[in-house]
Design an enzyme around this catalytic site. Structure first.
Site, PDB file in Angstrom:
ATOM      1  N   TYR A 243      36.656  42.248  45.592  1.00  0.00           N
ATOM      2  CA  TYR A 243      37.220  40.889  45.467  1.00  0.00           C
ATOM      3  C   TYR A 243      38.678  40.945  45.017  1.00  0.00           C
ATOM      4  O   TYR A 243      39.558  40.294  45.595  1.00  0.00           O
ATOM      5  CB  TYR A 243      36.395  40.066  44.473  1.00  0.00           C
ATOM      6  CG  TYR A 243      36.977  38.712  44.194  1.00  0.00           C
ATOM      7  CD1 TYR A 243      36.844  37.675  45.105  1.00  0.00           C
ATOM      8  CD2 TYR A 243      37.687  38.468  43.014  1.00  0.00           C
ATOM      9  CE1 TYR A 243      37.393  36.429  44.858  1.00  0.00           C
ATOM     10  CE2 TYR A 243      38.230  37.224  42.765  1.00  0.00           C
ATOM     11  CZ  TYR A 243      38.085  36.212  43.685  1.00  0.00           C
ATOM     12  OH  TYR A 243      38.638  34.978  43.440  1.00  0.00           O
TER      13      TYR A 243
ATOM     14  N   SER B 226      43.691  36.582  39.109  1.00  0.00           N
ATOM     15  CA  SER B 226      44.072  37.459  38.005  1.00  0.00           C
ATOM     16  C   SER B 226      43.359  38.801  38.077  1.00  0.00           C
ATOM     17  O   SER B 226      43.788  39.766  37.445  1.00  0.00           O
ATOM     18  CB  SER B 226      43.705  36.792  36.690  1.00  0.00           C
ATOM     19  OG  SER B 226      42.303  36.583  36.628  1.00  0.00           O
TER      20      SER B 226
ATOM     21  N   ARG C 129      29.104  44.652  33.333  1.00  0.00           N
ATOM     22  CA  ARG C 129      29.027  44.498  34.779  1.00  0.00           C
ATOM     23  C   ARG C 129      30.010  45.440  35.477  1.00  0.00           C
ATOM     24  O   ARG C 129      31.144  45.592  35.011  1.00  0.00           O
ATOM     25  CB  ARG C 129      29.430  43.057  35.106  1.00  0.00           C
ATOM     26  CG  ARG C 129      28.490  42.324  35.952  1.00  0.00           C
ATOM     27  CD  ARG C 129      28.744  40.850  36.015  1.00  0.00           C
ATOM     28  NE  ARG C 129      30.116  40.424  36.216  1.00  0.00           N
ATOM     29  CZ  ARG C 129      30.464  39.155  36.387  1.00  0.00           C
ATOM     30  NH1 ARG C 129      29.543  38.204  36.368  1.00  0.00           N
ATOM     31  NH2 ARG C 129      31.710  38.824  36.568  1.00  0.00           N
TER      32      ARG C 129
HETATM   33  C1  UD1 Z   1      37.140  37.018  38.101  1.00  0.00           C
HETATM   34  C2  UD1 Z   1      38.633  36.810  37.952  1.00  0.00           C
HETATM   35  C3  UD1 Z   1      39.002  35.380  38.227  1.00  0.00           C
HETATM   36  C4  UD1 Z   1      38.384  34.916  39.531  1.00  0.00           C
HETATM   37  C5  UD1 Z   1      36.877  35.093  39.484  1.00  0.00           C
HETATM   38  C6  UD1 Z   1      36.227  34.675  40.789  1.00  0.00           C
HETATM   39  C7  UD1 Z   1      39.256  38.450  36.248  1.00  0.00           C
HETATM   40  C8  UD1 Z   1      39.869  38.656  34.912  1.00  0.00           C
HETATM   41  N1  UD1 Z   1      39.097  37.167  36.621  1.00  0.00           N
HETATM   42  O1  UD1 Z   1      36.517  36.392  37.056  1.00  0.00           O
HETATM   43  O2  UD1 Z   1      40.411  35.239  38.318  1.00  0.00           O
HETATM   44  O3  UD1 Z   1      38.672  33.579  39.756  1.00  0.00           O
HETATM   45  O4  UD1 Z   1      36.626  36.468  39.289  1.00  0.00           O
HETATM   46  O5  UD1 Z   1      34.857  34.726  40.687  1.00  0.00           O
HETATM   47  O6  UD1 Z   1      38.960  39.355  36.982  1.00  0.00           O
HETATM   48  N2  UD1 Z   1      29.607  37.104  32.165  1.00  0.00           N
HETATM   49  C9  UD1 Z   1      28.577  37.123  31.227  1.00  0.00           C
HETATM   50  N3  UD1 Z   1      27.423  36.474  31.503  1.00  0.00           N
HETATM   51  C10 UD1 Z   1      27.230  35.801  32.687  1.00  0.00           C
HETATM   52  C11 UD1 Z   1      28.277  35.796  33.647  1.00  0.00           C
HETATM   53  C12 UD1 Z   1      29.448  36.462  33.334  1.00  0.00           C
HETATM   54  O7  UD1 Z   1      28.699  37.737  30.149  1.00  0.00           O
HETATM   55  O8  UD1 Z   1      26.143  35.240  32.887  1.00  0.00           O
HETATM   56  C13 UD1 Z   1      30.850  37.783  31.816  1.00  0.00           C
HETATM   57  C14 UD1 Z   1      31.364  38.716  32.898  1.00  0.00           C
HETATM   58  O9  UD1 Z   1      30.803  39.999  32.784  1.00  0.00           O
HETATM   59  C15 UD1 Z   1      32.862  38.671  32.620  1.00  0.00           C
HETATM   60  C16 UD1 Z   1      33.096  37.258  32.101  1.00  0.00           C
HETATM   61  O10 UD1 Z   1      31.832  36.778  31.690  1.00  0.00           O
HETATM   62  O11 UD1 Z   1      33.196  39.598  31.628  1.00  0.00           O
HETATM   63  C17 UD1 Z   1      33.634  36.319  33.140  1.00  0.00           C
HETATM   64  O12 UD1 Z   1      32.851  36.436  34.321  1.00  0.00           O
HETATM   65  P1  UD1 Z   1      33.037  35.457  35.568  1.00  0.00           P
HETATM   66  O13 UD1 Z   1      32.980  34.061  35.143  1.00  0.00           O
HETATM   67  O14 UD1 Z   1      32.113  35.921  36.637  1.00  0.00           O
HETATM   68  O15 UD1 Z   1      34.532  35.695  35.991  1.00  0.00           O
HETATM   69  P2  UD1 Z   1      35.423  37.055  36.151  1.00  0.00           P
HETATM   70  O16 UD1 Z   1      34.658  38.086  36.871  1.00  0.00           O
HETATM   71  O17 UD1 Z   1      36.082  37.370  34.869  1.00  0.00           O
END
Ligand code: UD1
Length: 338
Positions: free
Chosen positions: A169, A146, A296
């Site tokens: 990515y 996505s 991030r």
């Molecule tokens: C992205 C992709 C997803 C993919 C994944 C692979 C999008 C919308 N989704 O996920 O399809 O499978 O990469 O890794 O781009 N966060 C925190 N605290 C934390 C870790 C993360 O607040 O400790 C926040 C991040 O900033 C983000 C959200 O949580 O806004 C989700 O992060 P994460 O789980 O890493 O996935 P995405 O980057 O959204």
């Protein structure tokens, strides 16, 4: 290169070469799960084995673990990297269906080290497609993301929107999809790309700063640590329990008329990070507060899938809700049993 038409007889011969000589096996298929020792891959392997399908896994164990397959038996395991064309050729030998999950995931990891993720996400995918084409594999199902949508303003995200990758990515996953579509157009190799939306569930590894947010939040809460929320926590995601993805991918491996397509598989619901945190905190029974930190780089603001195309082409319907998925995931982190 000229590609000869596919013959049923060829597939029958190849299937017997998969080390399954009995007559009964001739009516079964053979699946290769790349990245089968990883989080999503291991769930696909489990379901295929439960269905009685012969399964091979290829994995370089860079982000996956052998232990993720300890609970299943009869898997043909090949350790190696698809960035090596010879490994890709050995992996697809005698295979009918490829579920290509092998990747280096994580948006921030790709921002920090674009070359390593490029090799794993693009070079390896191209090798796999070349090998699959030459071995006359019936179909390749590719794990898209996505993240390809980026910050396109419209929600929910539909597959016909112009992609806008914000990170290496996201771009690499988009290129993978486009290579898949090209191999269908150019060489007649059946391919279909499934766009995943923030998949979570048992066996998601919480040990890296690049791990998925649900695994990080759960492990912090269970250990009494304060989870970090990047930004204001009002960003949203279509958090999808892994069983839904397994169902969508296995449907895509058999559905007619999907070659060259890109299809969202998710729940169609978006949840903010703050909501996620509160739900998990309630489930765990904790009163810990999060730490808010800078947003991030490369992060998408809002993500929510339109799943109409998956419904139409795959007969897909989410099986497990976000809430039920959280329960099951938390149980696993507490007990180690899915
Ligand atoms: C992205 C992709 C997803 C993919 C994944 C692979 C999008 C919308 N989704 O996920 O399809 O499978 O990469 O890794 O781009 N966060 C925190 N605290 C934390 C870790 C993360 O607040 O400790 C926040 C991040 O900033 C983000 C959200 O949580 O806004 C989700 O992060 P994460 O789980 O890493 O996935 P995405 O980057 O959204």
């Amino acid at each position: 290169m000229v590609v000869a038409p596919k013959h049923v007889g060829l597939h029958v011969r190849r299937r017997t070469e998969f080390g399954l000589p009995s007559a009964r096996r001739l009516f079964m298929s053979s699946y290769l799960v790349t990245g089968g020792a990883g989080f999503i891959g291991s769930h696909l392997v489990t379901e295929l084995i439960t269905r009685g399908e012969p399964v091979r896994v290829v994995d370089d164990l860079s982000t996956g673990f052998r232990r993720n397959l300890d609970h299943v038996s009869g898997v043909d395991f090949l350790e190696g990297s698809l960035a090596d064309l010879d490994v890709a050729r050995r992996a697809v030998d005698g295979i009918e269906f490829v579920l290509h999950q092998a990747a280096i995931p994580s948006v921030p990891r790709s921002v920090a080290d674009p070359l390593t993720s490029h090799r794993a996400n693009i070079d390896a995918t191209l090798n796999l497609l070349v090998a699959a084409r030459d071995a006359r594999v019936r179909r390749v199902v590719f794990a898209g993301s996505s993240s390809a949508y980026g910050n396109t303003p419209t929600l929910p995200k539909r597959e016909d929107m112009t992609p806008k990758p914000l990170s290496p990515y996201a771009l690499q996953k988009l290129v993978g999809e486009q290579y898949c579509a090209l191999f269908w157009d150019l060489y007649g190799l059946e391919t279909v790309s499934i766009r995943y939306f923030n998949v979570f569930g048992p066996r998601q590894d919480p040990s890296s700063p690049y791990s998925g947010v649900i695994s990080l939040f759960i492990s912090a809460l269970l250990q009494g640590r304060r989870p970090i929320i990047f930004g204001d926590g009002e960003q949203t995601r279509d958090f999808t329990y892994v069983a839904n993805v397994v169902d969508g991918v296995l449907r895509a491996s058999r559905a007619p008329g999907v070659s060259g397509e890109v299809i969202n598989v998710a729940t169609g619901v978006r949840i903010s990070l703050n909501q996620l945190f509160r739900s998990l905190r309630d489930l765990v029974g904790s009163d810990i507060e999060p730490i808010y930190s800078d947003p991030r780089a490369g992060d998408v603001r809002d993500s929510q899938a339109d799943i109409g195309k998956a419904r139409r082409l795959l007969g897909y319907e989410p099986l497990i809700s976000f809430e039920e998925g959280l329960h099951r995931t938390l149980d696993w982190y507490r007990t180690g049993v899915a």
